[in-house]
Design a protein around this motif. Structure first.
Motif, PDB file in Angstrom:
ATOM      1  N   SER A 101      -3.897 -25.408  17.291  1.00 51.94           N
ATOM      2  CA  SER A 101      -3.514 -26.711  18.038  1.00 51.94           C
ATOM      3  C   SER A 101      -4.559 -27.468  18.505  1.00 51.94           C
ATOM      4  O   SER A 101      -4.387 -28.890  18.511  1.00 51.94           O
ATOM      5  CB  SER A 101      -2.808 -25.991  19.375  1.00 51.94           C
ATOM      6  N   ALA A 102      -5.929 -26.957  18.786  1.00 52.76           N
ATOM      7  CA  ALA A 102      -7.055 -27.615  19.116  1.00 52.76           C
ATOM      8  C   ALA A 102      -7.380 -28.531  17.685  1.00 52.76           C
ATOM      9  O   ALA A 102      -7.827 -29.762  17.925  1.00 52.76           O
ATOM     10  CB  ALA A 102      -7.874 -26.893  19.339  1.00 52.76           C
ATOM     11  N   ILE A 103      -7.223 -28.054  16.352  1.00 56.79           N
ATOM     12  CA  ILE A 103      -7.629 -28.774  15.138  1.00 56.79           C
ATOM     13  C   ILE A 103      -6.588 -29.850  15.225  1.00 56.79           C
ATOM     14  O   ILE A 103      -6.933 -30.927  14.933  1.00 56.79           O
ATOM     15  CB  ILE A 103      -7.431 -27.722  14.035  1.00 56.79           C
ATOM     16  N   ALA A 104      -5.355 -29.708  15.391  1.00 56.08           N
ATOM     17  CA  ALA A 104      -3.993 -30.648  15.315  1.00 56.08           C
ATOM     18  C   ALA A 104      -4.424 -31.611  16.256  1.00 56.08           C
ATOM     19  O   ALA A 104      -4.046 -32.863  16.124  1.00 56.08           O
ATOM     20  CB  ALA A 104      -2.727 -29.959  15.566  1.00 56.08           C
ATOM     21  N   THR A 105      -4.766 -31.414  17.440  1.00 54.53           N
ATOM     22  CA  THR A 105      -5.230 -32.336  18.441  1.00 54.53           C
ATOM     23  C   THR A 105      -6.291 -33.181  17.831  1.00 54.53           C
ATOM     24  O   THR A 105      -6.345 -34.655  18.292  1.00 54.53           O
ATOM     25  CB  THR A 105      -5.366 -31.642  19.845  1.00 54.53           C
ATOM     26  N   VAL A 106      -7.425 -32.625  17.639  1.00 55.54           N
ATOM     27  CA  VAL A 106      -8.515 -33.630  16.949  1.00 55.54           C
ATOM     28  C   VAL A 106      -8.079 -34.574  16.029  1.00 55.54           C
ATOM     29  O   VAL A 106      -8.380 -35.798  15.744  1.00 55.54           O
ATOM     30  CB  VAL A 106      -9.530 -32.914  16.512  1.00 55.54           C
ATOM     31  N   LEU A 107      -7.080 -33.853  15.134  1.00 56.48           N
ATOM     32  CA  LEU A 107      -6.443 -35.038  13.999  1.00 56.48           C
ATOM     33  C   LEU A 107      -5.790 -35.990  14.514  1.00 56.48           C
ATOM     34  O   LEU A 107      -5.768 -37.176  13.985  1.00 56.48           O
ATOM     35  CB  LEU A 107      -5.871 -33.902  12.888  1.00 56.48           C
ATOM     36  N   PHE A 108      -4.806 -35.522  15.406  1.00 60.27           N
ATOM     37  CA  PHE A 108      -4.136 -36.629  16.255  1.00 60.27           C
ATOM     38  C   PHE A 108      -4.734 -37.767  16.882  1.00 60.27           C
ATOM     39  O   PHE A 108      -4.444 -38.728  16.588  1.00 60.27           O
ATOM     40  CB  PHE A 108      -3.226 -35.923  17.180  1.00 60.27           C
ATOM     41  N   ILE A 134       3.162 -32.654  23.070  1.00 58.00           N
ATOM     42  CA  ILE A 134       2.786 -32.336  24.173  1.00 58.00           C
ATOM     43  C   ILE A 134       2.298 -30.690  24.446  1.00 58.00           C
ATOM     44  O   ILE A 134       1.176 -30.464  24.951  1.00 58.00           O
ATOM     45  CB  ILE A 134       3.648 -32.734  25.217  1.00 58.00           C
ATOM     46  N   MET A 135       3.240 -29.924  23.633  1.00 56.38           N
ATOM     47  CA  MET A 135       3.113 -28.505  23.682  1.00 56.38           C
ATOM     48  C   MET A 135       1.811 -28.126  22.848  1.00 56.38           C
ATOM     49  O   MET A 135       1.038 -27.072  23.385  1.00 56.38           O
ATOM     50  CB  MET A 135       4.253 -27.996  23.223  1.00 56.38           C
ATOM     51  N   SER A 136       1.462 -28.904  21.751  1.00 57.74           N
ATOM     52  CA  SER A 136       0.368 -28.583  21.121  1.00 57.74           C
ATOM     53  C   SER A 136      -0.709 -28.893  21.825  1.00 57.74           C
ATOM     54  O   SER A 136      -1.974 -28.225  21.489  1.00 57.74           O
ATOM     55  CB  SER A 136       0.492 -29.369  19.630  1.00 57.74           C
ATOM     56  N   ILE A 137      -1.038 -30.094  22.472  1.00 59.23           N
ATOM     57  CA  ILE A 137      -2.122 -30.295  23.173  1.00 59.23           C
ATOM     58  C   ILE A 137      -2.306 -29.225  24.372  1.00 59.23           C
ATOM     59  O   ILE A 137      -3.444 -28.890  24.585  1.00 59.23           O
ATOM     60  CB  ILE A 137      -1.985 -31.678  23.847  1.00 59.23           C
ATOM     61  N   LEU A 138      -1.499 -29.005  24.964  1.00 55.05           N
ATOM     62  CA  LEU A 138      -1.523 -27.787  26.114  1.00 55.05           C
ATOM     63  C   LEU A 138      -1.984 -26.512  25.356  1.00 55.05           C
ATOM     64  O   LEU A 138      -2.716 -25.694  26.007  1.00 55.05           O
ATOM     65  CB  LEU A 138      -0.343 -27.670  26.658  1.00 55.05           C
TER      66      LEU A 138
END
Length: 290
Positions: free
Chosen positions: A264-271, A27-31
């Motif tokens: 974090s945006a890159i991680a969200t896309v991968l998620f 959740i923190m990564s998305i934010l």
């Protein structure tokens, strides 16, 4: 919940740890993906700028997505099928031979500096095994720079990843095959099943759906999150970003440039990609045995 309160009490320690170290960081990564954050200043909200930069300005990220999806489309299904086929064959062996063959196939995935072997095989001089063999056969005259030539890098990484793919999912399949109720095969023979393929489709696979799902998640996650193979073989960054993946791009911005909002945006896309792929896999596995 009142009736099962003892079960919830026993689950509480795990659920608290899971929430603290898995759910909350996601959740923190998305934010944080909607902020500019460099670890030195307080995060500053910038809306969708990180995502617009990713897809409209970052050509390397688009290359990373293409490489990752191509890598996953090849290594994911191939390694998944290979894990099951080898597990199915090994399961037919005697106990001692089965244990030995399981170790043989599982060993590459737990080896230490296994990339050193492939660096020797694809060394760019005449002493490399691949170059030496091809020169000896008269197929080439000069050594090929395997890991420095753009068109060879990704196929080599795919090959190495397939060699490493018989890991946890492979063990899960062997365990699942061991738990299939043998009386189901006798009942199937009475109901009209006549060959091994029908046994596999109507009895074996439906009986081990949890292991199939677990193996699919493991293989998918491994194929989409590839980074170590690329970094160890092709370098970081690779030639013309030929082996750049979403995770290596994430490592670049997260641990080198410290642009944590962008990372974090890159991680969200991968998620999101992983989540979508898992939903597709679940839908496909529900059809097994139909």
């Amino acid at each position: 919940m009142k009736k099962q309160k003892h079960s919830y009490i026993l689950m509480a320690p795990y659920m608290l740890l899971f929430a603290a170290f898995t759910i909350l960081p996601v959740i923190m990564s998305i934010l944080i993906g909607f902020t500019y954050f460099n670890l030195l200043e307080f995060p500053r909200f910038i809306g969708w700028q990180n995502y617009s930069r990713l897809f409209l300005e970052d050509d390397v990220f688009l290359t990373a997505i293409k490489n990752t999806l191509l890598f996953a489309a090849i290594t994911g299904p191939v390694s998944y099928i290979a894990c099951f086929v080898f597990a199915w064959i090994i399961n037919e062996l005697g106990p001692k031979l089965r244990a030995f063959m399981t170790l043989v196939f599982y060993a590459p995935s737990i080896s230490g500096n296994v990339y050193f072997i492939w660096q020797i095989i694809f060394s760019g001089d005449r002493y490399g095994i691949a170059n030496g063999l091809l020169i000896k056969l008269g197929m080439i005259l000069e050594p090929i720079q395997w890991l420095k030539t753009e068109k060879y890098i990704l196929p080599i990484i795919i090959l190495v990843q397939l060699w490493l793919s018989l890991g946890t999912g492979f063990l899960a399949f062997i365990a699942g095959l061991q738990t299939v109720d043998k009386t189901l095969y006798e009942a199937g023979a009475v109901d009209g099943i006549r060959n091994r393929w029908q046994e596999l489709w109507y009895i074996t696979l439906p009986s081990m759906r949890p292991q199939l799902m677990f193996g699919a998640v493991i293989q998918l996650t491994t194929s989409l999150a590839v980074a170590d193979v690329s970094i160890n073989l092709a370098g970081f960054p690779s030639v013309n970003y030929a082996a750049q993946t979403i995770v290596t791009h994430l490592i670049d911005f997260g641990t080198i440039r410290f642009e944590m909002g962008y990372a974090s945006a890159i991680a969200t896309v991968l998620f999101v990609i992983m989540l979508g792929a898992n939903l597709v896999i679940q839908r496909l596995l529900r059809k097994v045995g139909d």
